[in-house]
Every structure is written in structure tokens, then in C-alpha cells.
Write an enzyme that holds these catalytic residues in place. Structure first.
Site, mmCIF file in Angstrom:
data_model
loop_
_atom_site.group_PDB
_atom_site.id
_atom_site.type_symbol
_atom_site.label_atom_id
_atom_site.label_comp_id
_atom_site.label_asym_id
_atom_site.label_seq_id
_atom_site.Cartn_x
_atom_site.Cartn_y
_atom_site.Cartn_z
ATOM 1 N N ALA A 11 0.806 -1.225 0.000
ATOM 2 C CA ALA A 11 0.000 0.000 0.000
ATOM 3 C C ALA A 11 0.835 1.269 0.000
ATOM 4 C CB ALA A 11 -0.938 -0.001 1.201
ATOM 5 N N ARG A 16 9.876 7.540 -3.336
ATOM 6 C CA ARG A 16 11.264 7.589 -3.808
ATOM 7 C C ARG A 16 11.417 7.131 -5.260
ATOM 8 N NH1 ARG A 16 13.369 4.482 1.532
ATOM 9 N NH2 ARG A 16 11.173 3.837 1.490
ATOM 10 N N ASN A 170 17.173 -6.046 8.611
ATOM 11 C CA ASN A 170 15.826 -6.625 8.505
ATOM 12 C C ASN A 170 15.438 -6.634 7.030
ATOM 13 O OD1 ASN A 170 13.089 -7.219 8.674
ATOM 14 N ND2 ASN A 170 12.534 -5.098 9.229
HETATM 15 C C1 UD1 Z 1 11.085 -1.557 5.682
HETATM 16 C C2 UD1 Z 1 11.374 -1.893 7.166
HETATM 17 C C3 UD1 Z 1 12.879 -1.998 7.349
HETATM 18 C C4 UD1 Z 1 13.450 -3.049 6.385
HETATM 19 C C5 UD1 Z 1 13.049 -2.752 4.942
HETATM 20 C C6 UD1 Z 1 13.414 -3.922 4.072
HETATM 21 C C7 UD1 Z 1 9.586 -0.770 8.406
HETATM 22 C C8 UD1 Z 1 9.215 0.393 9.259
HETATM 23 N N1 UD1 Z 1 10.848 -0.814 7.983
HETATM 24 O O1 UD1 Z 1 11.647 -0.290 5.400
HETATM 25 O O2 UD1 Z 1 13.170 -2.385 8.702
HETATM 26 O O3 UD1 Z 1 14.865 -3.084 6.526
HETATM 27 O O4 UD1 Z 1 11.620 -2.585 4.823
HETATM 28 O O5 UD1 Z 1 13.180 -3.676 2.706
HETATM 29 O O6 UD1 Z 1 8.770 -1.622 8.170
HETATM 30 N N2 UD1 Z 1 3.731 -0.179 3.076
HETATM 31 C C9 UD1 Z 1 2.364 -0.216 3.228
HETATM 32 N N3 UD1 Z 1 1.762 0.730 3.973
HETATM 33 C C10 UD1 Z 1 2.460 1.717 4.628
HETATM 34 C C11 UD1 Z 1 3.861 1.738 4.458
HETATM 35 C C12 UD1 Z 1 4.468 0.787 3.686
HETATM 36 O O7 UD1 Z 1 1.693 -1.090 2.683
HETATM 37 O O8 UD1 Z 1 1.818 2.526 5.311
HETATM 38 C C13 UD1 Z 1 4.374 -1.217 2.239
HETATM 39 C C14 UD1 Z 1 5.129 -0.658 1.040
HETATM 40 O O9 UD1 Z 1 4.298 -0.664 -0.116
HETATM 41 C C15 UD1 Z 1 6.292 -1.629 0.898
HETATM 42 C C16 UD1 Z 1 6.488 -2.196 2.277
HETATM 43 O O10 UD1 Z 1 5.329 -1.872 3.023
HETATM 44 O O11 UD1 Z 1 5.978 -2.688 -0.008
HETATM 45 C C17 UD1 Z 1 7.716 -1.606 2.974
HETATM 46 O O12 UD1 Z 1 7.570 -0.196 3.072
HETATM 47 P P1 UD1 Z 1 8.770 0.783 2.762
HETATM 48 O O13 UD1 Z 1 8.296 2.167 2.966
HETATM 49 O O14 UD1 Z 1 9.418 0.455 1.492
HETATM 50 O O15 UD1 Z 1 9.738 0.407 3.990
HETATM 51 P P2 UD1 Z 1 11.295 0.588 4.082
HETATM 52 O O16 UD1 Z 1 11.606 2.001 4.411
HETATM 53 O O17 UD1 Z 1 11.944 0.010 2.900
HETATM 54 CA CA CA Z 2 11.207 -0.850 0.977
#
Ligand code: UD1
Ligand code: CA
Length: 457
Positions: A11, A16, A170
Site C-alpha cells: 500500500a 522515492r 531486517n
Molecule cells: C522496511 C522496514 C525496514 C526493512 C526494509 C526492508 C519498516 C518500518 N521498515 O523499510 O526495517 O529493513 O523494509 O526492505 O517496516 N507499506 C504499506 N503501507 C504503509 C507503508 C508501507 O503497505 O503505510 C508497504 C510498502 O508498499 C512496501 C512495504 O510496506 O511494499 C515496505 O515499506 P517501505 O516504505 O518500502 O519500507 P522501508 O523504508 O523500505
Molecule cells: Ca522498501
């Protein structure tokens, strides 16, 4: 074995990426990232898959179809908040839930299976998939205590200088006891550098409850790359491409130069087929055995038989039989059916045409909206005149017809079986079978004309 569930996080906005296209729909080797993840998850025995969708939801749903259930996260308040949205479908159920990010397209089913296995063996309430990497910037770090046991995960933006030196990260994939997960989510706060509800925080919460939390460290970091921007997207593409090419080579396909050969994820290729440099094979293409494709050919959504050669050519959404010889420099456009033992030579374009067994168009032709029978010979420079500026019309060329060079067949028109069309004809009326049709001005030779011309001067 306990019941298994999967939650796929898809979601996030993906700011970026700087894109109109929703992040998890960006393609890696021709397939959207989230589809790669769902395809791998689907290889496991999972009772229910729930994908969390947000902004752009319809498009993700359209992509994944009925392979998943969906929960909507209206506002993107963080990964813990995203998982919470699956509460209505999964909370209260007994079993193990794997959470996977939709932006980790390289994750493999085997690795997820190993994660489940360790989780179940250790009787853990939470197991994190981790990896050690050289440049961990941007990832959450795994904080272990003096005994080497996992304490918590700290996000890069919240980490101290000391914590930032940790190179175990992670990967964003975890297994949880399903009930423990939904209970712990209730205690997650958003007091952190990003003001978000972090899923990794449930690790510390479960740990503090005195439960078992473990980590499964994969030695294949490449598999766990999270794609947050277009640089990572290109890195994922390179790794996936290598993986796809190696799979084909293991299955008996020769790839002369893997660095210049681009095969999309769902392509199938038979044994002893040789791919020459500069070749792209896309979509749902299926290629048979003993073919030779390339150099420099692009084939998309085609079915190709055995022993066929396609050199320096483009073929799209068509079927191509066995022992066919195409190119160099031919263009097979959509909805064409090229039957066995056909030859399509240089600078020939075929569109929406059935081209019968053993027929040939060896040089410089356009055949569009046509039905060409068997053993037809289309001479150099001949074309079907299929378009009057408004509508398209059909040209029928029956078996064993011979079309002389540089002929125009003005559609709608039928050339009967075994007929001959003389070179340079513009055919506007049907030609009966076995007939010879000549449709051009008669040749007149003016004897001594050149001398008369000179006398005038
Ligand atoms: C996240 C992890 C981080 C990990 C990394 C690995 C968290 C807070 N951090 O960071 O520890 O090392 O992934 O790739 O989880 N998403 C939603 N809803 C939201 C926010 C995100 O569905 O409100 C989904 C995004 O679409 C994505 C995934 O969750 O597919 C990860 O979100 P992203 O913002 O990419 O997290 P990272 O900063 O990469
Ligand atoms: Ca990510």
C-alpha cells in the site's frame, strides 16, 4: 503443520520512485514486483493470502486478480498499520503468518519455506528473515543482546551511530504466530523519526512478553533487496535477469552472451535452442526446441515451434510454426499465424495474416489482413493493398498461387488456387484458379526512337 497465512504489504506510495506508476507495479523482467512476490508465496502451502493495498488499489487488484484477498489501507501510516488492515480477515485465527513486502521482488519460495521451518522448529512467536550486507544504509538493523539473541529492530532513521554500524539488516520478511502478531500490533506507537507505525516494533513487544523471537539469516543478500528507487530497480532487474538466464541454461538452452540477452520472467524455451546476442524474449512467449533466435531479435507473446530460425527480426503476439525461417529484418505484427516450413525474408512485414505451410515471401513485401494458403510464392516487392483510408479489407491467396514481383493486390480480392499473377500487376478483381492475370500497361517499343530524338536537336 499449523495453518499458514501470508500478508503482502503493497500500500505504500513509493515516493522515492518519483513515478506516476504505483511502486509495486513497476516491472522487474517484465513482471510487476508485487506479482513476483505473490507468485513465490503461492508456491508455498498457504491457506489465505491477504494483500494490503492503498493508493492505486484497483490497479494492484487488477494485476493480482483472485490469487489474493485484499484489505484496504486508506492512509499510509506505516507498515504496522498496514498489517492491522488484515485484522478483519485474519485476526483470531490459529497458525503462522508470513509478512512480505511487495517491493522485494527477488525473494524465493525456498527461503520463505526455510523461514517457516525455523520458526516452527524453534517454537517462536516471531522469526525475522535477516541478511548481512556491506552497505546497510536505509535498512532496519537487527539489535542482538550479549547472548546473541534478537532484542529489537531499529530503523535507520532512528538508529544511533553505534547501531548504524550493525550490518545485519531486517529484510522486511517475517513469520509470526498469527494471534501474537495482532495482539502486539495494538501496542505499536508512532513516536519515532518518521511518525509511522513500524511493523518491526512488534519484535521488541513480543520479546518483552518473554516469548521466543529468532532470526533466520540468509546468505543470499541479493534475494532480499528492497526496491525503493530506480537505482535499486535496475539492480533487481540485473539479478533477476541473471537468475532467469541461468535457469534456462540449466534446462538446456544455450545463451551465447547472457549479459546481452533479456528474457522475461514467464517465458518458456525448449532444449537445444540457441539464443544469440541482443535478443529480448518477452511476455508469455513459448519457444520450442532446436530453434535459433537472434542476433538482435525481439519476440513478445509469441508461440514458436521447433527448429525455427528468427534472425534480426521482431515478432509480436503471433504464432510461428516449426522449421520456419524468418529474417533478417522481418516484422511479424500481432494476430499472425505463420505455419510450418514458411520463409519470411528480409524487409517483409506481416500483419493479422495466416501464412500457410511452405509458403514464401522472401523479400520486401507487406502482407496485411490476408489469408495465404500453402506453397504460395510471393515475389519481391509485392503487397496487399488492405486499406482505403477508412476500412481494412481481406486478401485471400489460395494454395500454390504465384505472385510475380512488385504486384499490388487491392483488397478485397481473392486469387484462386494455382493462379499466376504477372509481375508488376495491380490486381483489383478476383483471379480464377489456374488463371494467369496480367494487370499492367502493355509494353511498347519505339524502334530507333533515340536517333529521332538526336535529329531534332
Ligand atoms: C522496511 C522496514 C525496514 C526493512 C526494509 C526492508 C519498516 C518500518 N521498515 O523499510 O526495517 O529493513 O523494509 O526492505 O517496516 N507499506 C504499506 N503501507 C504503509 C507503508 C508501507 O503497505 O503505510 C508497504 C510498502 O508498499 C512496501 C512495504 O510496506 O511494499 C515496505 O515499506 P517501505 O516504505 O518500502 O519500507 P522501508 O523504508 O523500505
Ligand atoms: Ca522498501
Amino acid at each position: 503443520m499449523s495453518k499458514r497465512y501470508a500478508i503482502i504489504l503493497a500500500a505504500g506510495q513509493g515516493t522515492r520512485m518519483k513515478s506516476k506508476l504505483y511502486k509495486v507495479l513497476h516491472s522487474v523482467c517484465g513482471k510487476p514486483m508485487v506479482q513476483h512476490v505473490v507468485d513465490q508465496v503461492s508456491k508455498l502451502t498457504i491457506q489465505e493470502i491477504v494483500t494490503i493495498i492503498g493508493h492505486g488499489a484497483e490497479k494492484v487488484q487488477l494485476q493480482l486478480g483472485t490469487s489474493s484477498q485484499y484489505a484496504l489501507q486508506e492512509e499510509q501510516l506505516g507498515t504496522a498499520h498496514a498489517v492491522m488492515q488484515a485484522e478483519g480477515i485474519l485476526a483470531g485465527k490459529e497458525g503462522v503468518t508470513i509478512v512480505v513486502c511487495g517491493d522485494t521482488p527477488l525473494i524465493k519460495a525456498e527461503t520463505m519455506e526455510a523461514l517457516f521451518a525455523q520458526h516452527e522448529k524453534q517454537k517462536a512467536k516471531a522469526t525475522i528473515l535477516t541478511a548481512k550486507i556491506d552497505s546497510p544504509a536505509g535498512y532496519g538493523r537487527i539489535v542482538r543482546n550479549g547472548d546473541g539473541l534478537v532484542e529489537k529492530i531499529v530503523e535507520h532513521k532512528d538508529a544511533s551511530d553505534e547501531e548504524r554500524k550493525i550490518n545485519e539488516i531486517n529484510t522486511g520478511t517475517y513469520c509470526f504466530d498469527n494471534q501474537a502478531l495482532f495482539a502486539a500490533l495494538k501496542s505499536v506507537s508512532n513516536e519515532n523519526a518518521q511518525g509511522e507505525y513500524y511493523l518491526p516494533d512488534v519484535i521488541e513487544i513480543i520479546k518483552k512478553q518473554g516469548e521466543i523471537v529468532t532470526a533466520y539469516q540468509t546468505d543470499d543478500f541479493e534475494e532480499t533487496i528492497g526496491v525503493n528507487d530506480r537505482i535499486a530497480l535496475s539492480e533487481a532487474e540485473t539479478i533477476m535477469r541473471k537468475r532467469i538466464n541461468q535457469n534456462h541454461m540449466r534446462n538446456g538452452v544455450t545463451i551465447v552472451d547472457p549479459t546481452s540477452t533479456y528474457i522475461e520472467a514467464d517465458v518458456q524455451i525448449g532444449q537445444d535452442t540457441i539464443l544469440l546476442p541482443g535478443t529480448m524474449i518477452k511476455g508469455n512467449t513459448v519457444i520450442g526446441t532446436d530453434c535459433q533466435i537472434g542476433p538482435n531479435s525481439e519476440i513478445e507473446d509469441c508461440v514458436v515451434g521447433d527448429n525455427t530460425v528468427i534472425r534480426q527480426s521482431v515478432a509480436v503476439k503471433s504464432s510461428i510454426g516449426s522449421k520456419v525461417n524468418i529474417g533478417p529484418f522481418a516484422h511479424i505484427r500481432p494476430q499472425s499465424a505463420i505455419e510450418d516450413e514458411v520463409k519470411i525474408g528480409n524487409f517483409v512485414e506481416i500483419k493479422k495474416t495466416v501464412f500457410g505451410k511452405g509458403s514464401k515471401a522472401s523479400h520486401l513485401s507487406y502482407i496485411g489482413d490476408a489469408e495465404v494458403g500453402r506453397d504460395v510464392n510471393i515475389g519481391c516487392g509485392s503487397i496487399t493493398v488492405n486499406y482505403d483510408g477508412k476500412n481494412k479489407f481481406l486478401t485471400k491467396i489460395e494454395d500454390e498461387v504465384f505472385i510475380g514481383c512488385n504486384s499490388n493486390l487491392v483488397a478485397p480480392v481473392t486469387i484462386g488456387k494455382g493462379a499466376y499473377v504477372a509481375a508488376g500487376s495491380t490486381i483489383t478483381k478476383d483471379v480464377p484458379g489456374e488463371a494467369l492475370s496480367i494487370a499492367r500497361a502493355r509494353q511498347e517499343n519505339k524502334e530507333n526512337y533515340v536517333h529521332k530524338l538526336h535529329l531534332k536537336k
